[in-house]
Design an enzyme around this catalytic site. Structure first.
Site, PDB file in Angstrom:
ATOM      1  N   GLU A  82      29.195  41.899  88.092  1.00 30.94           N
ATOM      2  CA  GLU A  82      27.940  42.654  87.967  1.00 30.94           C
ATOM      3  C   GLU A  82      27.015  42.425  89.159  1.00 30.94           C
ATOM      4  O   GLU A  82      26.631  41.282  89.451  1.00 30.94           O
ATOM      5  CB  GLU A  82      27.231  42.262  86.657  1.00 30.94           C
ATOM      6  CG  GLU A  82      25.997  43.123  86.433  1.00 30.94           C
ATOM      7  CD  GLU A  82      25.369  42.977  85.048  1.00 30.94           C
ATOM      8  OE1 GLU A  82      26.017  42.434  84.137  1.00 30.94           O
ATOM      9  OE2 GLU A  82      24.219  43.419  84.897  1.00 30.94           O
ATOM     10  N   LYS A 260      21.869  38.841  76.372  1.00 26.87           N
ATOM     11  CA  LYS A 260      22.952  39.309  77.255  1.00 26.87           C
ATOM     12  C   LYS A 260      22.598  38.954  78.697  1.00 26.87           C
ATOM     13  O   LYS A 260      23.444  38.511  79.467  1.00 26.87           O
ATOM     14  CB  LYS A 260      23.145  40.823  77.088  1.00 26.87           C
ATOM     15  CG  LYS A 260      24.353  41.384  77.823  1.00 26.87           C
ATOM     16  CD  LYS A 260      24.111  41.731  79.273  1.00 26.87           C
ATOM     17  CE  LYS A 260      25.344  42.277  79.960  1.00 26.87           C
ATOM     18  NZ  LYS A 260      25.152  42.496  81.399  1.00 26.87           N
ATOM     19  N   ASP A 276      36.076  28.499  79.051  1.00 29.85           N
ATOM     20  CA  ASP A 276      36.344  29.582  78.111  1.00 29.85           C
ATOM     21  C   ASP A 276      35.039  30.343  77.835  1.00 29.85           C
ATOM     22  O   ASP A 276      34.173  29.854  77.098  1.00 29.85           O
ATOM     23  CB  ASP A 276      36.926  28.945  76.833  1.00 29.85           C
ATOM     24  CG  ASP A 276      37.356  29.956  75.793  1.00 29.85           C
ATOM     25  OD1 ASP A 276      36.820  31.072  75.783  1.00 29.85           O
ATOM     26  OD2 ASP A 276      38.219  29.603  74.966  1.00 29.85           O
ATOM     27  N   HIS A 374      17.757  46.643  91.362  1.00 24.67           N
ATOM     28  CA  HIS A 374      19.191  46.952  91.261  1.00 24.67           C
ATOM     29  C   HIS A 374      19.606  48.066  92.210  1.00 24.67           C
ATOM     30  O   HIS A 374      20.786  48.287  92.406  1.00 24.67           O
ATOM     31  CB  HIS A 374      19.525  47.442  89.841  1.00 24.67           C
ATOM     32  CG  HIS A 374      19.735  46.330  88.854  1.00 24.67           C
ATOM     33  ND1 HIS A 374      20.808  46.263  88.034  1.00 24.67           N
ATOM     34  CD2 HIS A 374      19.013  45.241  88.576  1.00 24.67           C
ATOM     35  CE1 HIS A 374      20.732  45.194  87.280  1.00 24.67           C
ATOM     36  NE2 HIS A 374      19.642  44.562  87.581  1.00 24.67           N
TER      37      HIS A 374
HETATM   38  P1  NAD Z   1      43.428  20.109  76.729  1.00 22.61           P
HETATM   39  O1  NAD Z   1      44.126  19.824  75.465  1.00 22.61           O
HETATM   40  O2  NAD Z   1      44.157  20.829  77.810  1.00 22.61           O
HETATM   41  O3  NAD Z   1      42.852  18.755  77.344  1.00 22.61           O
HETATM   42  C1  NAD Z   1      42.130  17.816  76.586  1.00 22.61           C
HETATM   43  C2  NAD Z   1      42.841  16.484  76.629  1.00 22.61           C
HETATM   44  O4  NAD Z   1      42.744  15.901  77.921  1.00 22.61           O
HETATM   45  C3  NAD Z   1      42.211  15.472  75.688  1.00 22.61           C
HETATM   46  O5  NAD Z   1      42.710  15.641  74.394  1.00 22.61           O
HETATM   47  C4  NAD Z   1      42.591  14.149  76.327  1.00 22.61           C
HETATM   48  O6  NAD Z   1      43.800  13.660  75.798  1.00 22.61           O
HETATM   49  C5  NAD Z   1      42.825  14.495  77.807  1.00 22.61           C
HETATM   50  N1  NAD Z   1      41.792  13.925  78.718  1.00 22.61           N
HETATM   51  C6  NAD Z   1      42.053  13.376  79.939  1.00 22.61           C
HETATM   52  N2  NAD Z   1      40.905  12.982  80.539  1.00 22.61           N
HETATM   53  C7  NAD Z   1      39.913  13.278  79.688  1.00 22.61           C
HETATM   54  C8  NAD Z   1      38.479  13.116  79.740  1.00 22.61           C
HETATM   55  N3  NAD Z   1      37.854  12.565  80.798  1.00 22.61           N
HETATM   56  N4  NAD Z   1      37.727  13.562  78.699  1.00 22.61           N
HETATM   57  C9  NAD Z   1      38.323  14.138  77.624  1.00 22.61           C
HETATM   58  N5  NAD Z   1      39.681  14.298  77.504  1.00 22.61           N
HETATM   59  C10 NAD Z   1      40.464  13.877  78.531  1.00 22.61           C
HETATM   60  O7  NAD Z   1      42.090  20.976  76.517  1.00 22.61           O
HETATM   61  P2  NAD Z   1      40.979  21.053  75.421  1.00 22.61           P
HETATM   62  O8  NAD Z   1      39.678  20.791  76.094  1.00 22.61           O
HETATM   63  O9  NAD Z   1      41.312  20.246  74.203  1.00 22.61           O
HETATM   64  O10 NAD Z   1      41.049  22.606  75.017  1.00 22.61           O
HETATM   65  C11 NAD Z   1      40.463  23.592  75.814  1.00 22.61           C
HETATM   66  C12 NAD Z   1      41.266  24.863  75.758  1.00 22.61           C
HETATM   67  O11 NAD Z   1      41.432  25.303  74.410  1.00 22.61           O
HETATM   68  C13 NAD Z   1      40.593  25.999  76.470  1.00 22.61           C
HETATM   69  O12 NAD Z   1      41.532  26.562  77.358  1.00 22.61           O
HETATM   70  C14 NAD Z   1      40.271  27.000  75.353  1.00 22.61           C
HETATM   71  O13 NAD Z   1      40.335  28.311  75.848  1.00 22.61           O
HETATM   72  C15 NAD Z   1      41.347  26.721  74.355  1.00 22.61           C
HETATM   73  N6  NAD Z   1      41.116  27.108  72.954  1.00 22.61           N
HETATM   74  C16 NAD Z   1      39.902  27.458  72.467  1.00 22.61           C
HETATM   75  C17 NAD Z   1      39.730  27.775  71.131  1.00 22.61           C
HETATM   76  C18 NAD Z   1      38.357  28.109  70.607  1.00 22.61           C
HETATM   77  O14 NAD Z   1      37.392  27.973  71.332  1.00 22.61           O
HETATM   78  N7  NAD Z   1      38.212  28.541  69.353  1.00 22.61           N
HETATM   79  C19 NAD Z   1      40.833  27.692  70.265  1.00 22.61           C
HETATM   80  C20 NAD Z   1      42.062  27.312  70.774  1.00 22.61           C
HETATM   81  C21 NAD Z   1      42.211  26.992  72.113  1.00 22.61           C
END
Ligand code: NAD
Length: 428
Positions: A82, A260, A276, A374
């Protein structure tokens, strides 16, 4: 520390800007290649990120300048399609820079995982039993993520709600998990799924959904800034801004557009850092509705010095590890440009961008109206749409502005005239 107050930053070439914001930031060769747009992501990497890949779409990354956040000058990468968003954020940040810029804080990095339990004959007794087994449940969750636990995170507490629905009461357990520097959806979902047998055995019920909640109300970020009346157009304009805010705070039709505009800033930084956008957007809008009326995410007041004080509060589930934050080289480059070391710091920068965006929009709406600012960017977009070459765009935009006419048919006509080698006049 490099200052972000760079007069004429917008007039530099893309290469000059790139060099300025990436200097001494430790970008890897890949990060430089992908951020500069020299190459698209490899199809292998793209194919490992999502399913059924056939291609990619390039979104420009711009840098908002003039931001000082908690005393630190910070360049803000914004990925958006945008026009005007980056310029508006930079302008508003400039108006608060001399007052110290933005100040932020966060309530923690805690997420909620929900577990839905059906067919429980005695939900109140079941609720009490779950609390009796709290330590066992938390310990079981934490065994699923030793890395998170070793960093001081993990499952910390439980809440149990009894929700009356149309047909029956259901038990909804909240796993309260500190996900530290991760957004945490995968981490929390894994924990919630793993405790199903324990929960069913304790309650005698049937577990159905096990999923994170995007209403991350235990992960609230706050930012504030003062815009001096003088820097922001005078007493009358800042009074108008407060009235414009009150309109949004009491009328959902206006609040939707107001918020928005805030999300223009927020989602752009969320995307640039590989986070996300939908998770943050869902959280923001659900939080804005928490009173039962959909309200403004920001507040605007006139302080004791007669200046404009803005503040924002919303859930901010973003990470610097996990998801695409580590795998996408542009996300890594963005974090390095900002000099971000924690999810909490990133959340503060995102909130500051949202507040700046709202300040700029309210200022434009309360003064000259949004379209004037704009105009040239909108004309550029229309010129590209009309098939103008890069070398023709400036002339077309200048002509459209002289004519004060941003109708697509007129811009198409100007473009064709120029391409025929004829001189454009205002014979519309
Ligand atoms: P992930 O599982 O890829 O990574 C998280 C893991 O990294 C932790 O569980 C931990 O074991 C490890 N880790 C290493 N260093 C860390 C630190 N300094 N702090 C915390 N953890 C550390 O990712 P996530 O964050 O659990 O999930 C994010 C993803 O999930 C996004 O891509 C999102 O789009 C997706 N997602 C979102 C939804 C929703 O929002 N409703 C649902 C499902 C999936």
């Amino acid at each position: 520390m490099t200052t972000t107050r760079i007069p004429g930053f917008y007039r530099l070439s893309t290469k000059e800007r790139f060099d300025m914001v990436t200097k001494d930031r430790g970008l890897t060769e890949d990060e430089v290649i992908y951020l500069s747009g020299r190459e698209a992501l490899s199809m292998d990497l793209a194919d490992s990120m999502i399913e059924n890949v056939v291609g990619q779409i390039g979104i420009p990354v711009g840098i908002a300048s003039n931001f000082k956040i908690n005393g630190k000058d910070t360049f803000i990468p914004m990925a958006t399609e945008e026009p005007s968003v980056v310029a508006a954020a930079s302008n508003a940040a400039k108006a608060t820079y001399e007052n110290g810029g933005f100040f932020t804080s966060m309530s923690g990095t805690i997420m909620r995982g929900q577990i839905q339990v059906l067919d429980v004959a005695d939900p109140f007794a079941a609720r009490a039993k779950i609390f009796e087994h709290k330590n066992e449940i938390l310990q079981h969750c934490n065994e699923k993520d030793p890395t998170l636990v070793s960093l001081g995170g993990g499952a910390k507490d439980l809440e149990v709600n009894i929700i009356p629905t149309t047909n029956h009461q259901m038990l909804v357990i909240h796993l309260i998990v500190d996900t530290k520097d991760a957004m945490g959806a995968n981490a929390v979902n894994t924990m919630a799924e793993s405790v199903t047998p324990i929960i069913e055995s304790i309650t005698g019920g049937r577990v159905l959904l096990r999923i994170i909640s995007n209403l991350a109300d235990l992960r609230l970020v706050r930012a504030r800034a003062v815009f001096s009346a003088e820097a922001f157009g005078g007493k009358e304009i800042i009074e108008n801004i407060v009235s414009a805010f009150e309109f949004a705070d009491f009328d959902p039709y206006r609040a939707a557009t107001h918020n928005k505009g805030i999300m223009n800033g927020i989602s752009a930084v969320v995307l640039a850092t590989g986070n996300d956008t939908r998770a943050v957007e869902a959280g923001a809008h659900a939080y804005a509705s928490r009173s039962g009326l959909y309200k403004s995410l920001t507040k605007w007041e006139i302080n004791a010095d007669g200046d404009l004080a803005g503040s924002i509060e919303l859930p901010m589930a973003v990470g610097i590890v996990g998801g695409a934050t580590k795998t996408h080289p542009v996300a890594q480059a963005s974090l390095k440009i900002m000099g971000i070391k924690s999810a909490e710091e990133l959340a503060g920068c995102i909130a500051a961008a949202g507040l700046a965006q709202n300040a700029a929009a309210l200022r434009a709406l309360s003064a000259e109206g949004i379209q004037r600012g704009h105009m040239s960017l909108h004309a550029r977009n229309l010129a590209v749409m009309a098939g103008a070459k890069k070398s023709e765009i400036d002339v077309i935009v200048a002509q459209a502005i002289v004519e004060k006419d941003l109708r697509y048919d007129r811009i198409l006509e100007i473009t064709k005239t120029i391409q025929r080698g004829e001189i454009v006049g205002s014979n519309k």
